[in-house]
Design a protein around this motif. Structure first.
Motif, PDB file in Angstrom:
ATOM      1  N   ILE A  26       0.837  -1.202   0.000  1.00 53.44           N
ATOM      2  CA  ILE A  26       0.000   0.000   0.000  1.00 53.44           C
ATOM      3  C   ILE A  26       0.873   1.254   0.000  1.00 53.44           C
ATOM      4  O   ILE A  26       0.638   2.194  -0.763  1.00 53.44           O
ATOM      5  CB  ILE A  26      -0.948   0.010   1.214  1.00 53.44           C
ATOM      6  CG1 ILE A  26      -1.997  -1.109   1.085  1.00 53.44           C
ATOM      7  CG2 ILE A  26      -1.621   1.376   1.386  1.00 53.44           C
ATOM      8  CD1 ILE A  26      -2.759  -1.393   2.373  1.00 53.44           C
ATOM      9  N   LEU A  27       1.906   1.255   0.839  1.00 55.64           N
ATOM     10  CA  LEU A  27       2.742   2.442   0.986  1.00 55.64           C
ATOM     11  C   LEU A  27       3.667   2.678  -0.204  1.00 55.64           C
ATOM     12  O   LEU A  27       4.258   3.747  -0.315  1.00 55.64           O
ATOM     13  CB  LEU A  27       3.559   2.345   2.277  1.00 55.64           C
ATOM     14  CG  LEU A  27       2.736   2.326   3.568  1.00 55.64           C
ATOM     15  CD1 LEU A  27       3.656   2.193   4.771  1.00 55.64           C
ATOM     16  CD2 LEU A  27       1.836   3.547   3.683  1.00 55.64           C
TER      17      LEU A  27
ATOM     18  N   SER B  11      -8.716  -4.624   5.708  1.00 52.60           N
ATOM     19  CA  SER B  11     -10.079  -4.202   5.356  1.00 52.60           C
ATOM     20  C   SER B  11     -10.047  -3.108   4.292  1.00 52.60           C
ATOM     21  O   SER B  11     -10.923  -3.047   3.430  1.00 52.60           O
ATOM     22  CB  SER B  11     -10.820  -3.714   6.594  1.00 52.60           C
ATOM     23  OG  SER B  11     -11.015  -4.783   7.484  1.00 52.60           O
ATOM     24  N   PHE B  12      -9.050  -2.254   4.363  1.00 53.16           N
ATOM     25  CA  PHE B  12      -8.859  -1.233   3.341  1.00 53.16           C
ATOM     26  C   PHE B  12      -8.750  -1.888   1.963  1.00 53.16           C
ATOM     27  O   PHE B  12      -9.347  -1.434   0.988  1.00 53.16           O
ATOM     28  CB  PHE B  12      -7.594  -0.426   3.658  1.00 53.16           C
ATOM     29  CG  PHE B  12      -7.128   0.465   2.542  1.00 53.16           C
ATOM     30  CD1 PHE B  12      -7.752   1.683   2.299  1.00 53.16           C
ATOM     31  CD2 PHE B  12      -6.064   0.092   1.736  1.00 53.16           C
ATOM     32  CE1 PHE B  12      -7.318   2.509   1.266  1.00 53.16           C
ATOM     33  CE2 PHE B  12      -5.623   0.909   0.703  1.00 53.16           C
ATOM     34  CZ  PHE B  12      -6.252   2.123   0.473  1.00 53.16           C
ATOM     35  N   LEU B  13      -8.006  -2.988   1.892  1.00 50.38           N
ATOM     36  CA  LEU B  13      -7.848  -3.686   0.613  1.00 50.38           C
ATOM     37  C   LEU B  13      -9.132  -4.370   0.182  1.00 50.38           C
ATOM     38  O   LEU B  13      -9.495  -4.338  -0.993  1.00 50.38           O
ATOM     39  CB  LEU B  13      -6.716  -4.710   0.705  1.00 50.38           C
ATOM     40  CG  LEU B  13      -5.320  -4.122   0.832  1.00 50.38           C
ATOM     41  CD1 LEU B  13      -4.314  -5.231   1.105  1.00 50.38           C
ATOM     42  CD2 LEU B  13      -4.945  -3.327  -0.404  1.00 50.38           C
ATOM     43  N   THR B  14      -9.830  -4.997   1.110  1.00 46.03           N
ATOM     44  CA  THR B  14     -11.036  -5.729   0.733  1.00 46.03           C
ATOM     45  C   THR B  14     -12.166  -4.787   0.330  1.00 46.03           C
ATOM     46  O   THR B  14     -13.097  -5.213  -0.342  1.00 46.03           O
ATOM     47  CB  THR B  14     -11.509  -6.667   1.863  1.00 46.03           C
ATOM     48  OG1 THR B  14     -11.839  -5.905   3.023  1.00 46.03           O
ATOM     49  CG2 THR B  14     -10.443  -7.701   2.202  1.00 46.03           C
ATOM     50  N   ALA B  15     -12.060  -3.517   0.698  1.00 45.46           N
ATOM     51  CA  ALA B  15     -13.096  -2.550   0.351  1.00 45.46           C
ATOM     52  C   ALA B  15     -12.996  -2.081  -1.103  1.00 45.46           C
ATOM     53  O   ALA B  15     -13.937  -1.487  -1.623  1.00 45.46           O
ATOM     54  CB  ALA B  15     -13.021  -1.345   1.286  1.00 45.46           C
TER      55      ALA B  15
ATOM     56  N   ASP C 150      -7.582  -2.841  -5.771  1.00 48.67           N
ATOM     57  CA  ASP C 150      -6.410  -2.885  -4.893  1.00 48.67           C
ATOM     58  C   ASP C 150      -6.218  -4.278  -4.313  1.00 48.67           C
ATOM     59  O   ASP C 150      -5.092  -4.762  -4.192  1.00 48.67           O
ATOM     60  CB  ASP C 150      -6.540  -1.877  -3.743  1.00 48.67           C
ATOM     61  CG  ASP C 150      -6.166  -0.465  -4.151  1.00 48.67           C
ATOM     62  OD1 ASP C 150      -5.622  -0.270  -5.263  1.00 48.67           O
ATOM     63  OD2 ASP C 150      -6.412   0.451  -3.349  1.00 48.67           O
ATOM     64  N   LEU C 151      -7.303  -4.921  -3.937  1.00 46.58           N
ATOM     65  CA  LEU C 151      -7.228  -6.272  -3.382  1.00 46.58           C
ATOM     66  C   LEU C 151      -6.545  -7.219  -4.372  1.00 46.58           C
ATOM     67  O   LEU C 151      -5.611  -7.946  -4.013  1.00 46.58           O
ATOM     68  CB  LEU C 151      -8.625  -6.780  -3.027  1.00 46.58           C
ATOM     69  CG  LEU C 151      -8.717  -8.236  -2.564  1.00 46.58           C
ATOM     70  CD1 LEU C 151      -7.978  -8.431  -1.257  1.00 46.58           C
ATOM     71  CD2 LEU C 151     -10.183  -8.640  -2.429  1.00 46.58           C
TER      72      LEU C 151
END
Length: 90
Positions: free
Chosen positions: A16-17, A52-56, A60-61
């Protein structure tokens, strides 16, 4: 908390970063600032928030799963476990 889930969340955070707009979106969606994020990396809630950020956001996931060479379902399952939503018989 599964050690593997925590490790997966930290690897996902690295992914992510690696992209500034995505990193800023993570901070915006979680309400964390960089210092708080660093200080809370050992906390289950923070690790759950990362996954959860990714699964949203499916794009991105899938991209993160590809980068980490795992299935998107593995990230989603780890997020569920970290959130404490796993059924006892699962």
């Amino acid at each position: 908390m599964h050690e593997d889930d925590a490790a997966l969340a930290l690897h996902a955070l690295g992914w992510i970063l690696s992209d500034e707009p995505r990193a800023e979106r993570l901070l915006g969606m979680t309400g964390l600032d960089p210092e708080t994020l660093r200080a809370s990396l050992g906390e289950r809630a923070t690790l759950a928030a990362i996954l959860s950020f990714l699964t949203a956001y499916e794009a991105d996931l899938i991209a993160c799963a590809d980068a980490l060479d795992i299935k998107p379902e593995a990230i989603a399952a780890a997020a569920t476990r970290l959130e404490g939503n796993q059924r006892m018989d699962a």
